[in-house]
Design a protein around this motif. Structure first.
Motif, PDB file in Angstrom:
ATOM      1  N   TYR A  22       0.855  -1.210  -0.054  1.00 27.18           N
ATOM      2  CA  TYR A  22      -0.003   0.020  -0.124  1.00 27.18           C
ATOM      3  C   TYR A  22       0.769   1.245  -0.009  1.00 27.18           C
ATOM      4  CZ  TYR A  22      -2.946   3.690   1.794  1.00 27.18           C
ATOM      5  OH  TYR A  22      -3.706   4.661   2.051  1.00 27.18           O
TER       6      TYR A  22
ATOM      7  N   MET B  10       2.174   1.781  -3.441  1.00 27.30           N
ATOM      8  CA  MET B  10       0.963   2.507  -4.276  1.00 27.30           C
ATOM      9  C   MET B  10       0.724   3.972  -4.138  1.00 27.30           C
ATOM     10  SD  MET B  10      -2.026  -0.620  -4.279  1.00 27.30           S
ATOM     11  CE  MET B  10      -2.098  -1.029  -2.604  1.00 27.30           C
TER      12      MET B  10
ATOM     13  N   LEU C 260       1.577   6.790  -6.964  1.00 27.21           N
ATOM     14  CA  LEU C 260       0.468   7.934  -7.369  1.00 27.21           C
ATOM     15  C   LEU C 260       0.906   9.353  -6.966  1.00 27.21           C
ATOM     16  CD1 LEU C 260      -2.530   8.251  -8.160  1.00 27.21           C
ATOM     17  CD2 LEU C 260      -3.108   7.989  -5.801  1.00 27.21           C
TER      18      LEU C 260
ATOM     19  N   TRP D 272      -4.313   7.329 -12.904  1.00 23.92           N
ATOM     20  CA  TRP D 272      -3.393   6.066 -12.086  1.00 23.92           C
ATOM     21  C   TRP D 272      -4.281   5.627 -10.914  1.00 23.92           C
ATOM     22  CZ3 TRP D 272       0.152   3.657 -14.575  1.00 23.92           C
ATOM     23  CH2 TRP D 272       0.498   4.180 -15.849  1.00 23.92           C
ATOM     24  N   THR D 273      -4.998   6.428 -10.228  1.00 21.62           N
ATOM     25  CA  THR D 273      -5.798   5.941  -9.104  1.00 21.62           C
ATOM     26  C   THR D 273      -6.845   4.620  -9.652  1.00 21.62           C
ATOM     27  OG1 THR D 273      -5.987   7.966  -8.001  1.00 21.62           O
ATOM     28  CG2 THR D 273      -7.596   6.316  -7.452  1.00 21.62           C
TER      29      THR D 273
ATOM     30  N   LYS E 287      -6.198   2.944 -12.379  1.00 15.74           N
ATOM     31  CA  LYS E 287      -5.358   1.983 -12.746  1.00 15.74           C
ATOM     32  C   LYS E 287      -4.715   1.033 -11.550  1.00 15.74           C
ATOM     33  CE  LYS E 287      -3.109  -0.846 -15.855  1.00 15.74           C
ATOM     34  NZ  LYS E 287      -1.988  -0.372 -16.398  1.00 15.74           N
ATOM     35  N   ILE E 288      -4.670   1.620 -10.450  1.00 15.22           N
ATOM     36  CA  ILE E 288      -3.921   0.686  -9.290  1.00 15.22           C
ATOM     37  C   ILE E 288      -5.476   0.130  -8.616  1.00 15.22           C
ATOM     38  CG2 ILE E 288      -3.690   1.114  -6.718  1.00 15.22           C
ATOM     39  CD1 ILE E 288      -2.171   3.773  -7.690  1.00 15.22           C
ATOM     40  N   SER E 289      -6.738   0.448  -8.789  1.00 14.75           N
ATOM     41  CA  SER E 289      -7.654  -0.205  -8.426  1.00 14.75           C
ATOM     42  C   SER E 289      -7.887  -1.094  -9.184  1.00 14.75           C
ATOM     43  CB  SER E 289      -8.723   0.865  -8.428  1.00 14.75           C
ATOM     44  OG  SER E 289     -10.217   0.247  -8.161  1.00 14.75           O
TER      45      SER E 289
ATOM     46  N   PHE F 225       3.075  -6.157  -9.689  1.00 17.32           N
ATOM     47  CA  PHE F 225       2.251  -5.114  -9.916  1.00 17.32           C
ATOM     48  C   PHE F 225       2.849  -3.868 -10.620  1.00 17.32           C
ATOM     49  CE2 PHE F 225      -0.158  -6.735  -6.377  1.00 17.32           C
ATOM     50  CZ  PHE F 225      -1.456  -6.737  -6.848  1.00 17.32           C
TER      51      PHE F 225
ATOM     52  N   PHE G 276       1.403  -2.259 -14.059  1.00 20.00           N
ATOM     53  CA  PHE G 276       1.092  -0.848 -14.271  1.00 20.00           C
ATOM     54  C   PHE G 276       1.538  -0.355 -15.434  1.00 20.00           C
ATOM     55  CE2 PHE G 276       1.435  -0.389  -9.160  1.00 20.00           C
ATOM     56  CZ  PHE G 276       0.047  -0.257  -9.127  1.00 20.00           C
TER      57      PHE G 276
ATOM     58  N   PHE H 102      -6.484  -2.018  -2.620  1.00 18.73           N
ATOM     59  CA  PHE H 102      -6.352  -1.096  -4.040  1.00 18.73           C
ATOM     60  C   PHE H 102      -7.304  -0.177  -4.149  1.00 18.73           C
ATOM     61  CE2 PHE H 102      -3.578  -4.899  -4.179  1.00 18.73           C
ATOM     62  CZ  PHE H 102      -2.448  -4.300  -5.148  1.00 18.73           C
TER      63      PHE H 102
END
Length: 280
Positions: A85, A88, A92, A101-102, A104-106, A126, A130, A164
């Protein structure tokens, strides 16, 4: 979304995997699988794949007497996601288009269950994901909705992916956010227990859909959920099961997922493993 013939062997593979995960008794595994073939034989009475999936996994619960067969997997996914986390959030922080990108992370969180069993480290998995762009990304429609809307409903999917989704929630705190999860344990999907373990309650109100299928069967959902579903200005639906049950509803839902299944990829018009943000 209608059940396709390609779904049938997938149902059997899933139920066999679940049986093997929870019992070493091969005779019991066989019995579960044979009962599953009976459900397959009556597949025409079901509307969507998650409806079948629910009955399949209820067999595992019944015969193994384990009410949450994926409990340990879900716990491990959340613990692993929590470890990355901070990475991530730092990733971001460096991005100019934070919403893209939020999202995409999700979306990448959907590979959580597979990532913890891969040969590479979870972080390596990950980082690799990405780098893959969205094949379909209707972000401009979402930006407009987020600008004009006040109430956001996020329909969750897997445990671990929930951590995420916390990144997504934290980026949209100017909105009133409701995060909806399954009413009871089903596969590795999140329930209220996993949503709280993922700390989603710090930025969103967590509710149950009232439905225990690995998707949203609206006729079975609680009045509370249906009221929010009808009232929400924006709905973001996570994962394939929710897509299968909601993509034909005409509600202008934003579906955020990785197309891991050829049937769903074909329905959306992308290839397997493509990332998608699409409104339907």
């Amino acid at each position: 979304m209608e059940i396709q013939l390609d779904c049938l062997p997938c149902f059997l593979r899933q139920v066999l995997d679940a049986a093997r995960m929870n019992t070493k008794d091969k005779e019991l595994q066989k019995e579960i699988l044979m009962k599953a073939t009976e459900i397959i034989g009556n597949v025409d009475q079901y509307t969507t794949a998650p409806e079948v999936g629910r009955f399949m996994h209820q067999l595992v619960k019944k015969y193994t007497k384990i009410q949450d067969p994926y409990q340990e997997l879900k716990k491990r996914c959340i613990e692993t996601a929590e470890k990355i986390y901070p990475d991530m959030k730092y990733f971001l922080y460096k991005q100019k288009d934070r919403l893209y990108w939020t999202l995409k992370i999700s979306a990448v969180g959907n590979i959580m269950d597979a990532a913890i069993y891969g040969d590479k480290s979870v972080k390596e998995n990950f980082i690799e994901e990405f780098d893959k762009e969205f094949k379909i990304c209707e972000i401009d429609k979402l930006r407009k909705s987020l600008k004009n809307g006040k109430l956001l409903l996020i329909i969750g999917d897997n445990a671990g992916e929930t951590v995420f989704d916390r990144v997504l929630v934290e980026e949209l705190l100017h909105l009133e956010i409701i995060y909806a999860v399954r009413s009871n344990p089903i596969i590795n999907d999140a329930t209220i227990k996993e949503a709280y373990a993922s700390k989603l309650h710090h930025g969103a109100k967590i509710i149950s859909t009232g439905c225990d299928a690995p998707g949203i069967i609206l006729d079975e959902c609680s009045e509370e959920f249906k009221k929010i579903y009808n009232k929400a200005d924006i709905i973001i639906s996570k994962g394939q099961g929710n897509y299968e049950t909601l993509s034909d509803e005409g509600r202008k839902i934003f579906f955020l997922l990785k197309a891991k299944c050829p049937v769903i990829a074909r329905d959306i018009g992308v290839k397997v493993n493509d990332y998608v943000l699409i409104q339907k």
